[in-house]
Write a protein that holds these residues in place. Structure first.
Motif, PDB file in Angstrom:
ATOM      1  N   HIS A 162     -10.411  -6.500  -1.957  1.00 42.04           N
ATOM      2  CA  HIS A 162     -10.555  -6.334  -0.516  1.00 42.04           C
ATOM      3  C   HIS A 162      -9.288  -6.765   0.237  1.00 42.04           C
ATOM      4  O   HIS A 162      -8.741  -6.030   1.042  1.00 42.04           O
ATOM      5  CB  HIS A 162     -11.773  -7.143  -0.038  1.00 42.04           C
ATOM      6  CG  HIS A 162     -12.169  -6.844   1.384  1.00 42.04           C
ATOM      7  ND1 HIS A 162     -12.984  -7.675   2.102  1.00 42.04           N
ATOM      8  CD2 HIS A 162     -11.865  -5.799   2.199  1.00 42.04           C
ATOM      9  CE1 HIS A 162     -13.170  -7.157   3.303  1.00 42.04           C
ATOM     10  NE2 HIS A 162     -12.481  -6.016   3.389  1.00 42.04           N
ATOM     11  N   HIS A 163      -8.807  -8.005  -0.103  1.00 40.96           N
ATOM     12  CA  HIS A 163      -7.633  -8.517   0.617  1.00 40.96           C
ATOM     13  C   HIS A 163      -6.477  -8.922  -0.301  1.00 40.96           C
ATOM     14  O   HIS A 163      -5.457  -9.409   0.169  1.00 40.96           O
ATOM     15  CB  HIS A 163      -8.030  -9.721   1.482  1.00 40.96           C
ATOM     16  CG  HIS A 163      -8.819  -9.345   2.694  1.00 40.96           C
ATOM     17  ND1 HIS A 163     -10.106  -9.784   2.900  1.00 40.96           N
ATOM     18  CD2 HIS A 163      -8.519  -8.549   3.746  1.00 40.96           C
ATOM     19  CE1 HIS A 163     -10.568  -9.283   4.037  1.00 40.96           C
ATOM     20  NE2 HIS A 163      -9.623  -8.526   4.576  1.00 40.96           N
ATOM     21  N   GLY A 164      -6.666  -8.755  -1.593  1.00 44.03           N
ATOM     22  CA  GLY A 164      -5.559  -9.053  -2.514  1.00 44.03           C
ATOM     23  C   GLY A 164      -5.654 -10.397  -3.210  1.00 44.03           C
ATOM     24  O   GLY A 164      -4.738 -10.790  -3.924  1.00 44.03           O
ATOM     25  N   MET A 165      -6.761 -11.131  -3.019  1.00 47.41           N
ATOM     26  CA  MET A 165      -6.901 -12.432  -3.668  1.00 47.41           C
ATOM     27  C   MET A 165      -7.563 -12.305  -5.038  1.00 47.41           C
ATOM     28  O   MET A 165      -7.029 -12.763  -6.044  1.00 47.41           O
ATOM     29  CB  MET A 165      -7.728 -13.390  -2.791  1.00 47.41           C
ATOM     30  CG  MET A 165      -7.170 -13.600  -1.401  1.00 47.41           C
ATOM     31  SD  MET A 165      -5.464 -14.196  -1.421  1.00 47.41           S
ATOM     32  CE  MET A 165      -5.745 -15.890  -1.900  1.00 47.41           C
ATOM     33  N   LEU A 194      -1.947  -5.220  -5.550  1.00 52.78           N
ATOM     34  CA  LEU A 194      -1.870  -4.525  -4.252  1.00 52.78           C
ATOM     35  C   LEU A 194      -2.070  -5.569  -3.155  1.00 52.78           C
ATOM     36  O   LEU A 194      -3.186  -6.064  -2.949  1.00 52.78           O
ATOM     37  CB  LEU A 194      -2.943  -3.437  -4.161  1.00 52.78           C
ATOM     38  CG  LEU A 194      -2.958  -2.687  -2.818  1.00 52.78           C
ATOM     39  CD1 LEU A 194      -1.660  -1.913  -2.602  1.00 52.78           C
ATOM     40  CD2 LEU A 194      -4.158  -1.751  -2.730  1.00 52.78           C
ATOM     41  N   GLU A 195      -0.979  -5.917  -2.496  1.00 58.32           N
ATOM     42  CA  GLU A 195      -1.047  -6.978  -1.484  1.00 58.32           C
ATOM     43  C   GLU A 195      -1.847  -6.490  -0.279  1.00 58.32           C
ATOM     44  O   GLU A 195      -1.651  -5.378   0.202  1.00 58.32           O
ATOM     45  CB  GLU A 195       0.357  -7.405  -1.055  1.00 58.32           C
ATOM     46  CG  GLU A 195       1.212  -8.001  -2.181  1.00 58.32           C
ATOM     47  CD  GLU A 195       0.588  -9.236  -2.830  1.00 58.32           C
ATOM     48  OE1 GLU A 195      -0.209  -9.948  -2.178  1.00 58.32           O
ATOM     49  OE2 GLU A 195       0.897  -9.492  -4.016  1.00 58.32           O
ATOM     50  N   GLY A 196      -2.764  -7.339   0.156  1.00 64.44           N
ATOM     51  CA  GLY A 196      -3.568  -6.973   1.325  1.00 64.44           C
ATOM     52  C   GLY A 196      -4.803  -6.156   0.986  1.00 64.44           C
ATOM     53  O   GLY A 196      -5.658  -5.915   1.843  1.00 64.44           O
ATOM     54  N   GLY A 197      -4.856  -5.692  -0.280  1.00 63.88           N
ATOM     55  CA  GLY A 197      -6.053  -5.019  -0.752  1.00 63.88           C
ATOM     56  C   GLY A 197      -6.356  -3.711  -0.021  1.00 63.88           C
ATOM     57  O   GLY A 197      -5.497  -3.105   0.634  1.00 63.88           O
ATOM     58  N   ILE A 198      -7.606  -3.301  -0.140  1.00 64.44           N
ATOM     59  CA  ILE A 198      -8.003  -2.015   0.441  1.00 64.44           C
ATOM     60  C   ILE A 198      -7.986  -2.072   1.967  1.00 64.44           C
ATOM     61  O   ILE A 198      -7.865  -1.054   2.648  1.00 64.44           O
ATOM     62  CB  ILE A 198      -9.397  -1.580  -0.085  1.00 64.44           C
ATOM     63  CG1 ILE A 198      -9.599  -0.086   0.182  1.00 64.44           C
ATOM     64  CG2 ILE A 198     -10.497  -2.420   0.537  1.00 64.44           C
ATOM     65  CD1 ILE A 198     -10.748   0.516  -0.579  1.00 64.44           C
ATOM     66  N   ASP A 199      -8.031  -3.302   2.489  1.00 59.69           N
ATOM     67  CA  ASP A 199      -7.968  -3.441   3.940  1.00 59.69           C
ATOM     68  C   ASP A 199      -6.593  -3.001   4.444  1.00 59.69           C
ATOM     69  O   ASP A 199      -6.479  -2.232   5.411  1.00 59.69           O
ATOM     70  CB  ASP A 199      -8.240  -4.911   4.320  1.00 59.69           C
ATOM     71  CG  ASP A 199      -8.555  -5.045   5.801  1.00 59.69           C
ATOM     72  OD1 ASP A 199      -9.462  -4.335   6.273  1.00 59.69           O
ATOM     73  OD2 ASP A 199      -7.873  -5.849   6.475  1.00 59.69           O
ATOM     74  N   PRO A 217       0.832  -1.218   0.000  1.00 57.44           N
ATOM     75  CA  PRO A 217       0.000   0.000   0.000  1.00 57.44           C
ATOM     76  C   PRO A 217       0.863   1.263   0.000  1.00 57.44           C
ATOM     77  O   PRO A 217       0.561   2.225  -0.693  1.00 57.44           O
ATOM     78  CB  PRO A 217      -0.795  -0.130   1.304  1.00 57.44           C
ATOM     79  CG  PRO A 217      -0.876  -1.602   1.550  1.00 57.44           C
ATOM     80  CD  PRO A 217       0.418  -2.159   1.061  1.00 57.44           C
ATOM     81  N   LYS A 218       1.959   1.251   0.770  1.00 58.61           N
ATOM     82  CA  LYS A 218       2.818   2.448   0.838  1.00 58.61           C
ATOM     83  C   LYS A 218       3.433   2.759  -0.510  1.00 58.61           C
ATOM     84  O   LYS A 218       3.510   3.926  -0.925  1.00 58.61           O
ATOM     85  CB  LYS A 218       3.917   2.244   1.890  1.00 58.61           C
ATOM     86  CG  LYS A 218       3.399   2.358   3.310  1.00 58.61           C
ATOM     87  CD  LYS A 218       4.541   2.623   4.286  1.00 58.61           C
ATOM     88  CE  LYS A 218       4.029   2.838   5.691  1.00 58.61           C
ATOM     89  NZ  LYS A 218       3.691   1.569   6.382  1.00 58.61           N
ATOM     90  N   ALA A 219       3.885   1.703  -1.211  1.00 54.44           N
ATOM     91  CA  ALA A 219       4.498   1.918  -2.521  1.00 54.44           C
ATOM     92  C   ALA A 219       3.469   2.473  -3.495  1.00 54.44           C
ATOM     93  O   ALA A 219       3.769   3.355  -4.301  1.00 54.44           O
ATOM     94  CB  ALA A 219       5.076   0.602  -3.060  1.00 54.44           C
TER      95      ALA A 219
END
Lengths: 319, 89
Positions: free
Chosen positions: A278-281, A301-306, A221-223
């Motif tokens: 949502h979670h990257g899947m 985007l790993e981990g998604g919007i969460d 997310p930071k990147a």
């Protein structure tokens, strides 16, 4: 000159390597054709096959053309090489690799390596850890580790006895055996052993191997945040449902609905794509699909919007 | 292995051997197999100085009549070895 003769002449003169066979490269329909395919697969990444079963005129035509009564038949550089017996014997004694040398080297994209290499054993480094693992696994004193490197640089390691035409590499504590074609792709190879819980594995590092096919890369997310802040050219696709988007969303994200799909289709294939859910899947699945469409710069985007909500922007509600 | 019916009468292995010896008179010929599929080993001075391709051509042309037409007695040569007498020990 009959039609079929003209067709064959055209084929063998315009294509470097042509195998007239029963069935196809992926589905050989006769044992001898299958053996030839196996051998060619070891030596060259790409070659032409002609299925004589699908064309009776071709089946008779090639027998007449070569004055050779059996199928399969191999042509290299417009010259008839032989049938299965000859191909097998020439493979075993290294002549086939030489015959294919020029054709193989160009196709493999490794410069003249295939053609020039058979002169001497390749320099292969076996790390201490790998040597220890090899010696521990070795069961018979007459067998050595055989290293096979396919034209597409997939590796195979197993213990094997001596074979005709082997290139033998003395790598310190262990001896390696390679067929001529593999040896030509082994210069500079490093064989390492990586210990891991649940058993280790050999790790081969080959400087001749071309860059891997593109795969989906991971973005934190930071990147993503800094890329967006810097206005880096990228397209961010949100593959969640409209309902989820109404609950929480990232500004600038394109909804992957029908319009989004259409928009994706219009983008140049070199466009940097980032997929999120949502979670990257789900986004990973979408990203893999984009790769299959021919995009090469594809991120998830790993981990998604969460994760975005936790790490970057707490104003985005979690759900 | 599938059946390969032929109207050929008599011993096919003998026919193969005789056809080869008719054109390569010094040849010693070993034939094995059956049901259309045969393995052949030929040793002959005629192979001296010739490559594998030319050597096999000599044998194939000798047995060509047995391999042609509908329902030929020889459906497939599973393996053909040509041996030069100078190479034998």
């Amino acid at each position: 000159m009959s039609n079929v003769e003209a067709t064959i002449r055209e084929l063998v003169t315009t294509k470097k390597v042509v195998l007239f066979m029963k069935g196809s490269r992926h589905f050989p329909q006769c044992g001898f054709s299958a053996q030839c395919v196996d051998i060619l697969n070891k030596l060259v990444p790409a070659y032409e096959t002609v299925n004589v079963l699908s064309d009776p005129a071709m089946r008779d035509g090639i027998k007449k053309f070569s004055d050779w009564p059996t199928i399969p038949q191999l042509y290299v550089d417009g010259k008839f090489v032989g049938g299965c017996d000859i191909v097998k014997e020439m493979f075993a004694n290294g002549e086939l690799a030489e015959t294919l040398g020029a054709a193989g080297a160009v196709a493999a994209g490794v410069g003249g390596a295939s053609a020039a290499a058979p002169s001497g054993p390749p320099a292969i480094k076996v790390t201490d850890a790998a040597a220890k693992a090899i010696l521990a696994a070795k069961e018979s004193p007459t067998e050595d580790l055989r290293v096979i490197i396919s034209p597409t640089f997939e590796n195979e390691l197993f213990f094997d006895g001596a074979q005709a035409g082997d290139i033998v590499v003395d790598a310190g504590a262990v001896t390696l055996r390679l067929d001529v074609a593999s040896a030509s792709r082994a210069h500079g190879l490093t064989i390492d052993f990586v210990d891991a819980s649940g058993g280790g594995g050999f790790k081969l590092d080959n400087p001749l191997a071309p860059a891997r096919a593109p795969s989906v890369r991971s973005m934190t997310p930071k990147a993503l945040r800094s890329a967006l802040d810097a206005h880096e050219p990228l397209s961010l696709f949100d593959v969640r449902t409209d309902g989820e988007r109404a609950t929480a969303s990232v500004k600038d994200a394109i909804a992957m609905n029908e319009n989004g799909q259409r928009h994706l289709g219009t983008l140049p294939k070199i466009t940097k794509l980032v997929f999120m859910c949502h979670h990257g899947m789900r986004s990973r699945v979408a990203a893999e699909a984009a790769l299959r469409q021919g995009f090469t710069d594809v991120w998830n985007l790993e981990g998604g919007i969460d994760a975005w909500s936790v790490e970057v922007d707490a104003t985005v509600p979690r759900y | 292995m599938s059946d390969h019916p032929t109207s050929f009468q008599g011993s096919i292995t003998d026919a193969i051997r005789n056809s080869i010896r008719a054109s390569l008179t010094d040849a010693s010929v070993e034939v094995s197999g059956g049901n259309g599929h045969y393995s052949i080993v030929v040793t002959s001075a005629a192979f001296e100085g010739k490559g594998m391709l030319e050597s096999q051509r000599l044998v194939y042309s000798a047995i060509a009549p047995l391999m042609s037409g509908d329902g030929p007695p020889v459906h497939a040569v599973d393996s053909l070895k040509t041996v030069k007498p100078s190479r034998t020990v």
